[in-house]
Design an enzyme around this catalytic site. Structure first.
Site, PDB file in Angstrom:
ATOM      1  N   GLU A   4     -27.232  14.984  15.477  1.00  0.00           N
ATOM      2  CA  GLU A   4     -27.675  15.935  16.910  1.00  0.00           C
ATOM      3  C   GLU A   4     -27.613  14.459  17.599  1.00  0.00           C
ATOM      4  O   GLU A   4     -27.149  14.751  18.728  1.00  0.00           O
ATOM      5  CB  GLU A   4     -29.392  15.936  17.376  1.00  0.00           C
ATOM      6  CG  GLU A   4     -29.627  17.347  15.709  1.00  0.00           C
ATOM      7  CD  GLU A   4     -29.336  19.012  16.549  1.00  0.00           C
ATOM      8  OE1 GLU A   4     -28.413  18.552  17.916  1.00  0.00           O
ATOM      9  OE2 GLU A   4     -28.493  19.426  15.880  1.00  0.00           O
TER      10      GLU A   4
ATOM     11  N   HIS B 117     -22.804  21.089  23.972  1.00  0.00           N
ATOM     12  CA  HIS B 117     -23.099  20.380  22.434  1.00  0.00           C
ATOM     13  C   HIS B 117     -23.150  20.714  21.028  1.00  0.00           C
ATOM     14  O   HIS B 117     -22.476  20.390  20.014  1.00  0.00           O
ATOM     15  CB  HIS B 117     -24.465  20.688  22.586  1.00  0.00           C
ATOM     16  CG  HIS B 117     -25.607  20.502  21.312  1.00  0.00           C
ATOM     17  ND1 HIS B 117     -26.568  18.666  21.612  1.00  0.00           N
ATOM     18  CD2 HIS B 117     -25.971  20.754  20.663  1.00  0.00           C
ATOM     19  CE1 HIS B 117     -26.725  19.124  19.879  1.00  0.00           C
ATOM     20  NE2 HIS B 117     -26.811  20.132  19.571  1.00  0.00           N
ATOM     21  N   GLU B 118     -22.878  22.160  21.271  1.00  0.00           N
ATOM     22  CA  GLU B 118     -22.224  23.098  19.799  1.00  0.00           C
ATOM     23  C   GLU B 118     -21.062  23.008  19.462  1.00  0.00           C
ATOM     24  O   GLU B 118     -20.923  22.995  18.674  1.00  0.00           O
ATOM     25  CB  GLU B 118     -22.933  24.701  19.795  1.00  0.00           C
ATOM     26  CG  GLU B 118     -24.794  24.878  20.056  1.00  0.00           C
ATOM     27  CD  GLU B 118     -25.299  24.256  19.379  1.00  0.00           C
ATOM     28  OE1 GLU B 118     -24.479  24.008  18.183  1.00  0.00           O
ATOM     29  OE2 GLU B 118     -26.461  23.543  19.581  1.00  0.00           O
TER      30      GLU B 118
ATOM     31  N   HIS C  97     -20.320  19.386  17.823  1.00  0.00           N
ATOM     32  CA  HIS C  97     -21.088  19.947  16.031  1.00  0.00           C
ATOM     33  C   HIS C  97     -19.543  20.427  15.464  1.00  0.00           C
ATOM     34  O   HIS C  97     -19.517  20.078  14.239  1.00  0.00           O
ATOM     35  CB  HIS C  97     -21.865  21.138  16.149  1.00  0.00           C
ATOM     36  CG  HIS C  97     -23.596  19.495  15.801  1.00  0.00           C
ATOM     37  ND1 HIS C  97     -23.803  19.304  15.842  1.00  0.00           N
ATOM     38  CD2 HIS C  97     -24.360  20.858  16.919  1.00  0.00           C
ATOM     39  CE1 HIS C  97     -25.258  19.023  15.990  1.00  0.00           C
ATOM     40  NE2 HIS C  97     -25.623  19.936  16.771  1.00  0.00           N
TER      41      HIS C  97
END
Length: 280
Positions: free
Chosen positions: A203, A129-130, A133
């Site tokens: 997100e 997930h990071e 980003h």
């Protein structure tokens, strides 16, 4: 794609709001000053925000032999991007964030609490997930939106102090004091709401992108549920001290008993989990 379009529209709205405020307070000169001020702040944030936020949380770099670094490295190679630096924050509250101006100068930080509470599969989901980003350049988008919102609030505060000391504008391009006072209250609120909407939109994109990188949406879904529960059980002291960084984290680290979604930097965990589970 929809979330990317939404982000563009929201950023454009935030910039337009800044220009309008500058114009109301100082005419064409005010517009230029507002844009120049935002540009200077964005330049500084672009180059130094990552270093600053890592220092705020006393993050220490992890060695290339640490298992977390190995996971990040594998995910980055799978996604075809540069391997970010990896940092550890000594805090028992499980959480993580990414920072950096571009994929070549990015960092991912995790807390000791995250490593203690999650399984390796769940940690992989969080790290993916990071990394999403970073790939989407959300760290830069968030810096820009936060800077513009901060500029709007700063201009509103400046107008308040000038009004208190009797320096309100009386020229043709100036704004009526009553209108100015209303704007002083409404503009920062509107800017904050737009910034939060941008953060929520990014997100969702990072959740979907991270699930594709890891190959298993369930890993992130399971991690989010655990992280959300932990957020209700304990305080993240450093985050409470630096609330302006809340939007960086995978789960909102602030413990304010769940404000309405409109005022949150993150979507509801239930909605995020539902979207992830719907991917398979």
């Amino acid at each position: 794609m929809i979330n990317n379009l939404k982000t563009f529209i929201l950023l454009a709205s935030l910039t337009a709001l800044l220009v309008v405020i500058g114009g109301l307070l100082g005419g064409s000169t005010g517009m230029l000053v507002a844009l120049l001020f935002a540009g200077i702040m964005n330049f500084s944030a672009y180059w130094y925000s990552d270093t600053l936020v890592l220092k705020m949380y006393n993050a220490e770099p992890l060695s290339n032999n640490h298992f977390v670094y190995h996971i990040v490295s594998e995910l980055a190679h799978r996604a075809g991007t540069s391997v970010p630096k990896v940092y550890l924050i000594n805090n028992s509250t499980p959480n993580a964030f990414a920072t950096g101006r571009n994929p070549e100068n990015a960092s991912i930080a995790v807390t000791t609490g995250l490593l203690d509470r999650l399984t390796q599969e769940e940690i992989t989901g969080v790290l993916a997930h990071e990394l999403a980003h970073v790939i989407h350049r959300d760290t830069l988008i968030n810096v820009v939106s936060a800077t513009i919102a901060g500029t709007i609030s700063g201009i509103a505060n400046m107008f308040m102090w000038l009004s208190m000391f009797g320096h309100s504008s009386n020229n043709e391009e100036g704004v009526h004091p009553v209108v100015g006072m209303i704007m002083m209250i409404v503009a920062p609120l509107a800017a904050g709401l737009i910034q939060m909407a941008i953060s929520r939109s990014r997100e969702f994109e990072a959740d979907a992108g991270g699930a594709r990188i890891s190959g298993n949406p369930q890993w992130l879904a399971s991690a989010l549920l655990k992280l959300d529960q932990a957020n209700h059980e304990q305080y993240f002291d450093e985050a409470e001290t630096h609330p302006a960084t809340a939007h960086l984290f995978i789960i909102n680290p602030l413990n304010g008993e769940k404000l309405a979604n409109l005022f949150s930097t993150h979507p509801s965990t239930a909605e995020r989990v539902a979207r992830l589970r719907a991917m398979y």
